[in-house]
Design a protein around this motif. Structure first.
Motif, PDB file in Angstrom:
ATOM      1  N   TYR A   8      42.592  54.326  20.249  1.00  0.00           N
ATOM      2  CA  TYR A   8      43.385  55.502  19.891  1.00  0.00           C
ATOM      3  C   TYR A   8      42.735  56.778  20.401  1.00  0.00           C
ATOM      4  O   TYR A   8      41.503  56.895  20.456  1.00  0.00           O
ATOM      5  CB  TYR A   8      43.544  55.609  18.370  1.00  0.00           C
ATOM      6  CG  TYR A   8      44.422  54.540  17.780  1.00  0.00           C
ATOM      7  CD1 TYR A   8      45.778  54.774  17.525  1.00  0.00           C
ATOM      8  CD2 TYR A   8      43.910  53.274  17.487  1.00  0.00           C
ATOM      9  CE1 TYR A   8      46.581  53.785  16.990  1.00  0.00           C
ATOM     10  CE2 TYR A   8      44.710  52.287  16.961  1.00  0.00           C
ATOM     11  CZ  TYR A   8      46.043  52.545  16.714  1.00  0.00           C
ATOM     12  OH  TYR A   8      46.839  51.564  16.198  1.00  0.00           O
TER      13      TYR A   8
ATOM     14  N   LEU B  26      42.544  60.590  19.193  1.00  0.00           N
ATOM     15  CA  LEU B  26      42.726  61.299  17.926  1.00  0.00           C
ATOM     16  C   LEU B  26      42.559  62.805  18.116  1.00  0.00           C
ATOM     17  O   LEU B  26      41.712  63.238  18.901  1.00  0.00           O
ATOM     18  CB  LEU B  26      41.703  60.843  16.878  1.00  0.00           C
ATOM     19  CG  LEU B  26      42.014  59.604  16.042  1.00  0.00           C
ATOM     20  CD1 LEU B  26      42.075  58.363  16.902  1.00  0.00           C
ATOM     21  CD2 LEU B  26      40.968  59.429  14.943  1.00  0.00           C
TER      22      LEU B  26
ATOM     23  N   TYR C  60      44.196  63.518  10.963  1.00  0.00           N
ATOM     24  CA  TYR C  60      44.117  63.262  12.396  1.00  0.00           C
ATOM     25  C   TYR C  60      45.423  62.648  12.892  1.00  0.00           C
ATOM     26  O   TYR C  60      45.988  61.758  12.261  1.00  0.00           O
ATOM     27  CB  TYR C  60      42.957  62.314  12.714  1.00  0.00           C
ATOM     28  CG  TYR C  60      41.601  62.972  12.664  1.00  0.00           C
ATOM     29  CD1 TYR C  60      41.050  63.591  13.779  1.00  0.00           C
ATOM     30  CD2 TYR C  60      40.854  62.985  11.476  1.00  0.00           C
ATOM     31  CE1 TYR C  60      39.805  64.206  13.726  1.00  0.00           C
ATOM     32  CE2 TYR C  60      39.608  63.592  11.421  1.00  0.00           C
ATOM     33  CZ  TYR C  60      39.093  64.195  12.547  1.00  0.00           C
ATOM     34  OH  TYR C  60      37.857  64.804  12.490  1.00  0.00           O
ATOM     35  N   TYR C  61      45.856  63.162  14.017  1.00  0.00           N
ATOM     36  CA  TYR C  61      47.031  62.657  14.712  1.00  0.00           C
ATOM     37  C   TYR C  61      46.532  61.608  15.698  1.00  0.00           C
ATOM     38  O   TYR C  61      45.737  61.906  16.595  1.00  0.00           O
ATOM     39  CB  TYR C  61      47.716  63.809  15.436  1.00  0.00           C
ATOM     40  CG  TYR C  61      49.070  63.530  16.025  1.00  0.00           C
ATOM     41  CD1 TYR C  61      50.222  63.638  15.239  1.00  0.00           C
ATOM     42  CD2 TYR C  61      49.212  63.224  17.370  1.00  0.00           C
ATOM     43  CE1 TYR C  61      51.481  63.434  15.791  1.00  0.00           C
ATOM     44  CE2 TYR C  61      50.464  63.010  17.923  1.00  0.00           C
ATOM     45  CZ  TYR C  61      51.594  63.116  17.131  1.00  0.00           C
ATOM     46  OH  TYR C  61      52.843  62.903  17.683  1.00  0.00           O
ATOM     47  N   CYS C  62      46.970  60.365  15.540  1.00  0.00           N
ATOM     48  CA  CYS C  62      46.408  59.234  16.285  1.00  0.00           C
ATOM     49  C   CYS C  62      47.436  58.659  17.248  1.00  0.00           C
ATOM     50  O   CYS C  62      48.517  58.228  16.827  1.00  0.00           O
ATOM     51  CB  CYS C  62      45.947  58.150  15.322  1.00  0.00           C
ATOM     52  SG  CYS C  62      44.905  58.751  13.966  1.00  0.00           S
TER      53      CYS C  62
ATOM     54  N   LYS D 214      48.100  55.752  19.997  1.00  0.00           N
ATOM     55  CA  LYS D 214      47.603  54.461  20.472  1.00  0.00           C
ATOM     56  C   LYS D 214      47.584  54.418  21.995  1.00  0.00           C
ATOM     57  O   LYS D 214      48.557  54.801  22.652  1.00  0.00           O
ATOM     58  CB  LYS D 214      48.470  53.325  19.921  1.00  0.00           C
ATOM     59  CG  LYS D 214      47.901  51.942  20.160  1.00  0.00           C
ATOM     60  CD  LYS D 214      48.744  50.884  19.454  1.00  0.00           C
ATOM     61  CE  LYS D 214      48.130  49.501  19.624  1.00  0.00           C
ATOM     62  NZ  LYS D 214      48.932  48.463  18.932  1.00  0.00           N
TER      63      LYS D 214
ATOM     64  N   LEU E  75      46.043  59.755  10.106  1.00  0.00           N
ATOM     65  CA  LEU E  75      44.848  59.328   9.384  1.00  0.00           C
ATOM     66  C   LEU E  75      44.316  60.488   8.555  1.00  0.00           C
ATOM     67  O   LEU E  75      44.027  61.559   9.096  1.00  0.00           O
ATOM     68  CB  LEU E  75      43.771  58.861  10.375  1.00  0.00           C
ATOM     69  CG  LEU E  75      42.364  58.619   9.805  1.00  0.00           C
ATOM     70  CD1 LEU E  75      42.391  57.516   8.747  1.00  0.00           C
ATOM     71  CD2 LEU E  75      41.393  58.291  10.923  1.00  0.00           C
TER      72      LEU E  75
ATOM     73  N   LEU F  87      45.522  53.612   8.734  1.00  0.00           N
ATOM     74  CA  LEU F  87      46.417  54.410   9.566  1.00  0.00           C
ATOM     75  C   LEU F  87      47.829  54.308   9.014  1.00  0.00           C
ATOM     76  O   LEU F  87      48.346  53.206   8.842  1.00  0.00           O
ATOM     77  CB  LEU F  87      46.391  53.918  11.017  1.00  0.00           C
ATOM     78  CG  LEU F  87      45.054  53.968  11.758  1.00  0.00           C
ATOM     79  CD1 LEU F  87      45.239  53.515  13.195  1.00  0.00           C
ATOM     80  CD2 LEU F  87      44.461  55.371  11.716  1.00  0.00           C
TER      81      LEU F  87
END
Length: 226
Positions: free
Chosen positions: A128, A130, A144-146, A148, A190, A203
């Motif tokens: 990921y 982040l 946190y913006y995750c 993939k 997250l 997540l």
């Protein structure tokens, strides 16, 4: 209790109930609630008092009919009725699923009194990109913006982290990677105090309204809240 929290608790119990619905204890087939502990039952009861949920009503009808040995429900064969419920359950499971994983590698791309942008790998082999999008200055929680990414992309960014200073071209590449992968089935959120290798994290799958566009390096002026 939010709907997402409810189904995170309820669906595993429902799966067990479906697996064991051939066991009839004298006009009683165990319902999903029978596979929950007391605390979870209390949370489920609270949810049911707050919300009406047609899926849960149909589920209750199924287990009641199964307990009494009825061959059908409202003219629908009981096995077909169950099959449709399981299809609905799987849709809900995907929508409200939470992934719990252990961080095995953490590489920092940007820092400002804490990790802003990073890439992480998990023990299950997922990767990921982040970016911290919110920091609560009082309770110190961060969101946190995750996004993939695949293993090759992780390696590509990893090579950049070996530099002391990123060039404009490096950030352009990271922006391209982000835009390419910033789509609904790749996005998770997250909430955590600190990112650390070995941490077991959850997540939460993002919804359409959660999808945002980020330009790197990130403008931290929008980051802090009270």
């Amino acid at each position: 209790m939010e709907k997402e929290d409810f189904y995170t608790i309820y669906i595993p119990a429902l799966e067990k109930a479906f697996q064991n619905d051939s066991i009839n204890l004298g006009f009683y087939v165990k319902s999903p609630e029978d596979y929950l502990d007391d605390e979870a039952i209390s949370q489920v009861d609270q949810y049911l008092k707050q919300y009406e949920d047609q899926f849960l009503e149909r589920t209750a009808c199924y287990f009641d009919a199964k307990s009494h040995g009825f061959p059908s429900i409202q003219g629908v064969d009981i096995d077909l009725y169950k099959s449709k419920l399981m299809d609905e359950m799987n849709v809900l499971k995907k929508e409200y699923s939470r992934s719990k994983m252990i961080i095995s590698q953490l590489l920092i791309l940007d820092w400002y009194d804490d990790i802003i942008t990073s890439i992480i790998s998990f023990e299950n082999g997922e990767f990921y990109l982040l970016n911290c999008i919110q920091k609560h200055s009082i309770i110190e929680d961060k969101t946190y913006y995750c996004v993939k990414i695949d293993a090759a992309t992780f390696k590509q960014i990893e090579n950049i982290t070996e530099k002391k200073n990123f060039t404009a071209g490096d950030w352009d590449m990271i922006n391209l990677i982000f835009e390419k992968n910033n789509k609904n089935d790749h996005i998770f959120l997250l909430k955590i105090k600190s990112l650390l290798v070995g941490t077991d994290v959850v997540l939460d799958k993002a919804k359409n309204l959660d999808i945002i566009h980020i330009k790197f390096p990130f403008d931290i002026s929008t980051l802090y809240m009270g």
